[in-house]
Write a protein that holds these residues in place. Structure first.
Motif, PDB file in Angstrom:
ATOM      1  N   ASP A  27      -1.661  -3.477  -1.797  1.00 20.77           N
ATOM      2  CA  ASP A  27      -1.765  -2.646  -0.598  1.00 20.77           C
ATOM      3  C   ASP A  27      -0.517  -2.824   0.267  1.00 20.77           C
ATOM      4  OD1 ASP A  27      -4.250  -1.932  -1.463  1.00 20.77           O
ATOM      5  OD2 ASP A  27      -5.295  -2.497   0.385  1.00 20.77           O
ATOM      6  N   ALA A  28      -0.081  -1.720   0.872  1.00 17.49           N
ATOM      7  CA  ALA A  28       1.078  -1.748   1.764  1.00 17.49           C
ATOM      8  C   ALA A  28       0.691  -1.138   3.096  1.00 17.49           C
ATOM      9  CB  ALA A  28       2.245  -0.979   1.152  1.00 17.49           C
ATOM     10  N   VAL A  29       1.193  -1.729   4.185  1.00 13.17           N
ATOM     11  CA  VAL A  29       0.966  -1.176   5.515  1.00 13.17           C
ATOM     12  C   VAL A  29       2.291  -1.147   6.269  1.00 13.17           C
ATOM     13  CG1 VAL A  29      -1.461  -1.802   5.749  1.00 13.17           C
ATOM     14  CG2 VAL A  29       0.296  -3.447   6.410  1.00 13.17           C
ATOM     15  N   LEU A  30       2.443  -0.125   7.098  1.00 14.18           N
ATOM     16  CA  LEU A  30       3.612   0.025   7.958  1.00 14.18           C
ATOM     17  C   LEU A  30       3.114   0.240   9.375  1.00 14.18           C
ATOM     18  CD1 LEU A  30       6.761   0.578   8.278  1.00 14.18           C
ATOM     19  CD2 LEU A  30       6.151   3.002   8.055  1.00 14.18           C
ATOM     20  N   LEU A  31       3.656  -0.504  10.316  1.00 14.96           N
ATOM     21  CA  LEU A  31       3.348  -0.325  11.733  1.00 14.96           C
ATOM     22  C   LEU A  31       4.598   0.232  12.397  1.00 14.96           C
ATOM     23  CD1 LEU A  31       1.821  -3.177  10.676  1.00 14.96           C
ATOM     24  CD2 LEU A  31       0.744  -2.835  12.906  1.00 14.96           C
TER      25      LEU A  31
ATOM     26  N   ASP B 165      -3.728   2.228  -5.274  1.00 14.26           N
ATOM     27  CA  ASP B 165      -4.584   3.105  -6.071  1.00 14.26           C
ATOM     28  C   ASP B 165      -3.972   3.244  -7.461  1.00 14.26           C
ATOM     29  OD1 ASP B 165      -6.225   5.003  -7.110  1.00 14.26           O
ATOM     30  OD2 ASP B 165      -5.882   6.512  -5.565  1.00 14.26           O
ATOM     31  N   PRO B 166      -4.613   2.678  -8.490  1.00 13.30           N
ATOM     32  CA  PRO B 166      -4.036   2.746  -9.852  1.00 13.30           C
ATOM     33  C   PRO B 166      -3.736   4.181 -10.262  1.00 13.30           C
ATOM     34  CG  PRO B 166      -5.914   1.250  -9.788  1.00 13.30           C
ATOM     35  CD  PRO B 166      -5.893   1.958  -8.463  1.00 13.30           C
ATOM     36  N   GLY B 167      -2.546   4.376 -10.787  1.00 15.48           N
ATOM     37  CA  GLY B 167      -2.161   5.705 -11.242  1.00 15.48           C
ATOM     38  C   GLY B 167      -1.476   6.544 -10.192  1.00 15.48           C
ATOM     39  N   ARG B 168      -1.476   6.114  -8.934  1.00 16.61           N
ATOM     40  CA  ARG B 168      -0.818   6.871  -7.870  1.00 16.61           C
ATOM     41  C   ARG B 168       0.341   6.063  -7.299  1.00 16.61           C
ATOM     42  NH1 ARG B 168      -2.603  11.221  -5.844  1.00 16.61           N
ATOM     43  NH2 ARG B 168      -1.789  10.820  -3.741  1.00 16.61           N
ATOM     44  N   HIS B 169       1.364   6.764  -6.869  1.00  9.11           N
ATOM     45  CA  HIS B 169       2.516   6.147  -6.198  1.00  9.11           C
ATOM     46  C   HIS B 169       3.109   5.005  -7.033  1.00  9.11           C
ATOM     47  CE1 HIS B 169       0.825   8.562  -3.091  1.00  9.11           C
ATOM     48  NE2 HIS B 169      -0.143   7.712  -2.797  1.00  9.11           N
ATOM     49  N   ARG B 170       3.318   5.281  -8.300  1.00  8.14           N
ATOM     50  CA  ARG B 170       3.781   4.222  -9.197  1.00  8.14           C
ATOM     51  C   ARG B 170       5.164   3.697  -8.820  1.00  8.14           C
ATOM     52  NH1 ARG B 170       2.837   6.209 -15.254  1.00  8.14           N
ATOM     53  NH2 ARG B 170       3.687   8.145 -14.406  1.00  8.14           N
ATOM     54  N   THR B 171       6.015   4.587  -8.285  1.00 10.42           N
ATOM     55  CA  THR B 171       7.344   4.134  -7.887  1.00 10.42           C
ATOM     56  C   THR B 171       7.243   3.101  -6.769  1.00 10.42           C
ATOM     57  OG1 THR B 171       8.272   6.301  -8.470  1.00 10.42           O
ATOM     58  CG2 THR B 171       9.611   4.866  -7.072  1.00 10.42           C
ATOM     59  N   LEU B 172       6.389   3.356  -5.792  1.00  6.02           N
ATOM     60  CA  LEU B 172       6.188   2.409  -4.699  1.00  6.02           C
ATOM     61  C   LEU B 172       5.703   1.069  -5.224  1.00  6.02           C
ATOM     62  CD1 LEU B 172       5.785   1.439  -1.780  1.00  6.02           C
ATOM     63  CD2 LEU B 172       3.581   2.661  -1.776  1.00  6.02           C
TER      64      LEU B 172
ATOM     65  N   ILE C  52       6.861   4.123   1.219  1.00  5.90           N
ATOM     66  CA  ILE C  52       5.585   4.040   1.936  1.00  5.90           C
ATOM     67  C   ILE C  52       5.315   5.340   2.690  1.00  5.90           C
ATOM     68  CG2 ILE C  52       4.394   2.905   3.853  1.00  5.90           C
ATOM     69  CD1 ILE C  52       5.743   0.285   2.998  1.00  5.90           C
ATOM     70  N   LEU C  53       6.326   5.843   3.401  1.00  2.27           N
ATOM     71  CA  LEU C  53       6.132   7.090   4.142  1.00  2.27           C
ATOM     72  C   LEU C  53       5.867   8.258   3.202  1.00  2.27           C
ATOM     73  CD1 LEU C  53       8.832   6.853   6.950  1.00  2.27           C
ATOM     74  CD2 LEU C  53       6.358   6.670   7.179  1.00  2.27           C
ATOM     75  N   ARG C  54       6.603   8.331   2.115  1.00  4.53           N
ATOM     76  CA  ARG C  54       6.393   9.426   1.169  1.00  4.53           C
ATOM     77  C   ARG C  54       4.994   9.385   0.588  1.00  4.53           C
ATOM     78  NH1 ARG C  54      10.507   9.826  -3.732  1.00  4.53           N
ATOM     79  NH2 ARG C  54       9.208   8.151  -4.588  1.00  4.53           N
ATOM     80  N   ALA C  55       4.528   8.192   0.212  1.00  2.00           N
ATOM     81  CA  ALA C  55       3.185   8.069  -0.353  1.00  2.00           C
ATOM     82  C   ALA C  55       2.127   8.471   0.662  1.00  2.00           C
ATOM     83  CB  ALA C  55       2.956   6.632  -0.827  1.00  2.00           C
TER      84      ALA C  55
END
Length: 300
Positions: A63-67, A130-137, A170-173
């Motif tokens: 999991d990734a979070v940005l504030l 989420d498996p299968g999504r945002h693989r580059t991230l 992160i922003l793109r995802a």
């Protein structure tokens, strides 16, 4: 022209920082409000993110979070665990409970004139693993974790590049997860073909003598239809956004280059240095020459 990359490049006011934090439960780290955009990635284990006026957020591996506005917040193994202020030089190991490995860092972003793509973000941007999504991230997260963990030769060059990439990823995802053709916001602005093309035109040639009719014709819409779609997606009319971006571009040129003021004025579409200086001072509250002489911005 990559509009998202261009926006973030204009907003950056200094290098990013990052680090690796390993703790065992019970543990809690408080991150005070700061003039930076903070990010956290749970590389191994779990964590809770606690912030004022926000619901407790459970985070798992990947999991990734940005504030984006540096809101005060806490990371902890449990919502009721004891908390200490985060100090990168003195991180408490916690107890002998479950282990968590966190990747944390901060981006310096210019807050004097924030771009709508950032001001419209929530206080906490969460991209779950989420498996299968945002693989580059998630691939970038894995590589960053390995580089911070192993500290191999060349890491000093690899880590900053990965940290810089994480902000975009992160922003793109997050924007992709909120893509909806019936709603406004920058998730729509960057994916609505006509609006996205017009933004690319503005960003690639901010000094051009654009009119709403010109932009509409270039993207194949009537003037009225284009103006409506652009305003709904971006949050302001086309020429208002153009004026904003011209001044943002001028500030970046003044900050990063030593071109004469007349050259900066011409690049963003002003035929008169005086007219440019007047417009810049109206927007920034300071003359362009004085702005250029300011100490390097630090995200304030």
């Amino acid at each position: 022209m990559d509009v998202l990359a261009d926006v973030l490049a204009a907003m950056r006011s200094g290098p990013a920082t990052s680090g690796r934090t390993e703790v065992r439960g019970p543990w809690g780290l408080r991150f005070r409000e700061a003039p930076t955009a903070a990010f956290h990635v749970v590389h191994q284990g779990t964590s809770w993110l606690l912030a004022p006026d926000e619901s407790p957020l459970a985070l798992g591996p990947g999991d990734a979070v940005l504030l984006p506005r540096g809101l005060e917040h806490t990371l902890a193994d449990q919502p009721d665990s004891p908390v200490v202020d985060f100090d990168p030089e003195d991180i408490p190991a916690g107890g002998d409970g479950a282990r968590s490995l966190l990747l944390c860092g901060a981006y310096r972003l210019d807050r004097q004139r924030p771009h709508p793509v950032l001001t419209n973000l929530p206080e906490v941007v969460h991209v779950p693993a989420d498996p299968g999504r945002h693989r580059t991230l998630h691939t970038a997260i894995e590589i960053l974790g390995e580089e911070l963990d192993a500290n191999r030769p060349g890491a000093a060059a690899v880590v900053p590049a990965l940290v810089d990439a994480l902000l975009v990823l992160i922003l793109r995802a997050w924007l992709e997860d909120r893509r909806c053709p019936t709603e406004g916001g920058w998730s729509r602005a960057l994916t609505d073909t006509a609006v996205a093309q017009s933004l690319e035109l503005i960003h690639s040639k901010p000094g051009a003598n654009w009119t709403v009719a010109d932009l509409a014709a270039d993207v194949g819409l009537s003037r009225a239809a284009f103006a409506r779609r652009f305003t709904e997606a971006v949050g302001e009319p086309p020429l208002t956004y153009l004026s904003r971006w011209r001044m943002t571009t001028a500030a970046r040129l003044l900050r990063d280059h030593d071109r004469p003021l007349a050259a900066v004025a011409k690049e963003i579409g002003y035929t008169s240095e005086f007219a440019f200086a007047k417009a810049f001072k109206r927007d920034f509250g300071i003359a362009p020459g004085a702005y250029r002489k300011q100490p390097a911005l630090s995200g304030t």
